[in-house]
Motif scaffolding. Structure first.
Motif, short mmCIF file in Angstrom:
data_model
loop_
_atom_site.label_atom_id
_atom_site.label_comp_id
_atom_site.label_asym_id
_atom_site.label_seq_id
_atom_site.Cartn_x
_atom_site.Cartn_y
_atom_site.Cartn_z
N VAL A 136 24.94 -1.52 13.85
CA VAL A 136 26.10 -0.95 14.52
C VAL A 136 26.66 0.19 13.68
O VAL A 136 26.47 0.24 12.46
CB VAL A 136 27.21 -1.99 14.76
N THR A 137 27.35 1.12 14.34
CA THR A 137 27.97 2.25 13.64
C THR A 137 29.39 2.43 14.14
O THR A 137 29.78 1.95 15.20
CB THR A 137 27.18 3.54 13.87
N GLY A 138 30.18 3.17 13.37
CA GLY A 138 31.56 3.47 13.74
C GLY A 138 32.17 4.38 12.70
O GLY A 138 31.47 4.92 11.84
N LYS A 139 33.49 4.56 12.77
CA LYS A 139 34.18 5.37 11.77
C LYS A 139 33.99 4.81 10.38
O LYS A 139 34.05 5.52 9.38
CB LYS A 139 35.66 5.44 12.10
N PHE A 140 33.77 3.50 10.28
CA PHE A 140 33.57 2.83 8.99
C PHE A 140 32.24 3.19 8.36
O PHE A 140 32.01 2.95 7.17
CB PHE A 140 33.66 1.32 9.17
N GLY A 141 31.32 3.74 9.16
CA GLY A 141 29.97 4.03 8.70
C GLY A 141 28.96 3.23 9.49
O GLY A 141 29.00 3.24 10.73
N SER A 142 28.11 2.51 8.83
CA SER A 142 27.13 1.69 9.54
C SER A 142 27.03 0.31 8.89
O SER A 142 27.49 0.09 7.77
CB SER A 142 25.75 2.37 9.52
N GLY A 143 26.45 -0.61 9.65
CA GLY A 143 26.32 -1.96 9.14
C GLY A 143 25.49 -2.81 10.08
O GLY A 143 24.88 -2.30 11.03
N THR A 144 25.49 -4.11 9.85
CA THR A 144 24.73 -5.05 10.67
C THR A 144 25.67 -6.10 11.23
O THR A 144 26.48 -6.68 10.50
CB THR A 144 23.63 -5.75 9.84
N LEU A 145 25.57 -6.31 12.54
CA LEU A 145 26.38 -7.32 13.20
C LEU A 145 25.54 -8.57 13.40
O LEU A 145 24.49 -8.52 14.06
CB LEU A 145 26.89 -6.82 14.55
N PHE A 146 25.98 -9.69 12.84
CA PHE A 146 25.32 -10.97 13.03
C PHE A 146 26.09 -11.72 14.10
O PHE A 146 27.27 -12.00 13.94
CB PHE A 146 25.29 -11.75 11.71
N LYS A 147 25.42 -12.00 15.19
CA LYS A 147 26.14 -12.46 16.38
C LYS A 147 25.72 -13.86 16.82
O LYS A 147 24.57 -14.24 16.74
CB LYS A 147 25.92 -11.47 17.52
N THR A 148 26.70 -14.59 17.31
CA THR A 148 26.49 -15.83 18.03
C THR A 148 27.43 -15.78 19.22
O THR A 148 28.20 -14.83 19.38
CB THR A 148 26.82 -17.08 17.17
N LYS A 149 27.39 -16.79 20.05
CA LYS A 149 28.29 -16.82 21.19
C LYS A 149 29.71 -17.20 20.79
O LYS A 149 30.64 -17.06 21.59
CB LYS A 149 27.78 -17.80 22.25
N LEU A 150 29.88 -17.65 19.55
CA LEU A 150 31.19 -18.09 19.12
C LEU A 150 31.73 -17.31 17.93
O LEU A 150 32.82 -16.74 17.99
CB LEU A 150 31.13 -19.58 18.77
N VAL A 151 30.99 -17.30 16.81
CA VAL A 151 31.43 -16.61 15.60
C VAL A 151 30.54 -15.42 15.33
O VAL A 151 29.31 -15.53 15.36
CB VAL A 151 31.41 -17.57 14.39
N ASN A 152 31.15 -14.27 15.09
CA ASN A 152 30.40 -13.06 14.77
C ASN A 152 30.79 -12.55 13.38
O ASN A 152 31.90 -12.80 12.91
CB ASN A 152 30.69 -11.96 15.81
N ALA A 153 29.87 -11.83 12.72
CA ALA A 153 30.13 -11.28 11.39
C ALA A 153 29.56 -9.88 11.30
O ALA A 153 28.44 -9.61 11.75
CB ALA A 153 29.50 -12.16 10.31
N LEU A 154 30.34 -8.97 10.76
CA LEU A 154 29.90 -7.60 10.53
C LEU A 154 29.80 -7.37 9.03
O LEU A 154 30.77 -7.54 8.30
CB LEU A 154 30.91 -6.61 11.13
#
Length: 404
Positions: free
Chosen positions: A361-379
């Motif tokens: 994923v990217t944004g104003k913050f720069g870039s990174g990795t989103l670890f996703k589940t249906k309940l808890v997500n982590a960037l």
């Protein structure tokens, strides 16, 4: 039955020098991988499975139903229930052994509950449960012709895996440091008042109809976030109309589809189980692993523990742990103080897992990795910041962008 709305008010080292470097590398991956563990930790073993036919019961408000749950005197029961979990994760069967290799001395048992019960974090499972107060409980996980049983009987905890014919035993289950005494609400009504008061303006609690669960009449308590950005659509708990025991627990995600957790009794009896249910003797020829005795004894923390722990934590993970937001949209932010590692640099036991549920994923913050589940997500951003919460991808990206 018409919904009864309550004024919105709820949530709210490394051992072995030869392996030191491996563990330091692996520790950098624990945060994103722990997303699975955090999500699984929210499951609990709250039983549920609705049956057809909604009973006609007297109307009841949400506060009254919370009081009924708080006042329940159920101490004994036995039954069968199913747990279905869909976190949107890959199979977690190898996760426990992967993590276990980081923290132990290599000796483990397939009957160790810490490993076996992670299976409940995915798929559908049938279990048998028996309880006789706080001193005796038994849980049996059925898997075809194989069974895994976990028995607490007084001072002993036994676990038996019939497939491997291994036994795990630990004593001192009833010992431990006295819990810190806190002033608690004296009556069910006071407890219900506190639950509702503690929530703030973030949650709606209603009684939404009735249900038949394992042949029992039940009320449906529904909890929904009022805040946008949460991954939780609703939590529904079916409560036994006669004794206030929770019979059904369903956690649904805003993504729709199957519930994240749908666990429930298919059969239940509140009579006291026979004492023989909780008796256990290791089968002939079974391998028995004794749990560490030290783990069962109360330990006094060394002086300046908190200060020293803080130093170790900052050394491994950096500084800057704080909380963003409130209620259902709370996000934990951690600055590891180092650039994020690349997936290909990760220990092999983690690589497949990271690849399977991580998106760039990217944004104003720069870039990174989103670890996703249906309940808890982590960037995990490329500059080493971690944002974790039961919130949507957009909410995590917005939080990261606001940090810039």
């Amino acid at each position: 039955m018409a919904a009864n709305e309550v004024p919105s008010e709820t949530p709210s080292e490394v051992r072995g020098e030869a392996r030191g470097e491996t563990r330091r590398r692996a520790s950098r991956y624990v945060v994103p991988v722990a997303v699975a563990g955090v999500a699984a930790a929210t499951i609990g073993l709250v039983p549920a499975l609705a049956a057809a036919g909604d009973p006609d019961l007297p109307e009841i408000t949400a506060q009254q139903l919370i009081e009924k749950i708080a006042g329940s005197e159920t101490q004994t029961l036995s039954g069968t229930f199913k747990v279905s979990t869909d976190l949107g994760l890959p199979a977690l069967g190898g996760l426990a052994s992967g993590l276990g290799g980081l923290g132990g001395d290599g000796a483990s048992s397939t009957a160790d509950p810490a490993q076996k019960l992670t299976e409940l974090a995915s798929g559908t499972h049938t279990l048998r449960l028996a309880a006789d107060g706080p001193e005796r409980q038994k849980l049996t996980l059925l898997d075809g012709s194989d069974e895994y049983s976990l028995i607490h009987n007084g001072d002993d905890v036994w676990a038996y895996d019939s497939k491997s014919n291994e036994v795990f035993h630990e004593k001192g289950a009833s010992e431990g440091p006295e819990a810190e005494r806190k002033e608690l609400p004296a009556t069910p009504k006071e407890l219900a008042d506190e639950v509702l008061k503690a929530a703030g303006d973030t949650t709606s609690i209603t009684v939404d109809g009735t249900a038949k669960v394992a042949g029992r009449d039940a009320y449906q308590l529904v909890i929904k976030p009022k805040q946008a950005g949460s991954t939780v659509a609703s939590v529904k708990i079916a409560v036994d109309a006669a004794n206030g025991t929770p019979l059904k627990f369903t956690l649904s995600s805003v993504e729709g589809g199957k519930p994240v957790v749908d666990a429930g009794f298919t059969k239940v009896d509140f009579a006291r189980p026979d004492a023989s249910v909780f008796a256990f003797e290791a089968p002939k020829g079974a391998k028995v692993t004794e749990g560490a005795e030290e783990a069962a004894k109360p330990e006094k923390l060394p002086e300046n523990f908190e200060k020293e722990f803080g130093k170790d934590f900052e050394k491994e993970f950096g500084k800057g742990l704080n909380v963003i937001g409130e209620g259902w949209t709370t996000i934990a932010r951690l600055d590891t103080g180092a650039p994020a590692p690349k997936t290909e640099e990760a220990p092999k036991e983690f690589q497949g897992l990271l690849d399977s549920f991580g998106d760039e994923v990217t944004g104003k913050f720069g870039s990174g990795t989103l670890f996703k589940t249906k309940l808890v997500n982590a960037l995990l951003t490329d500059d080493g910041k971690v944002y974790v919460g039961a919130v949507t991808k957009d909410a995590l990206v917005d939080a990261a962008n606001a940090d810039k």
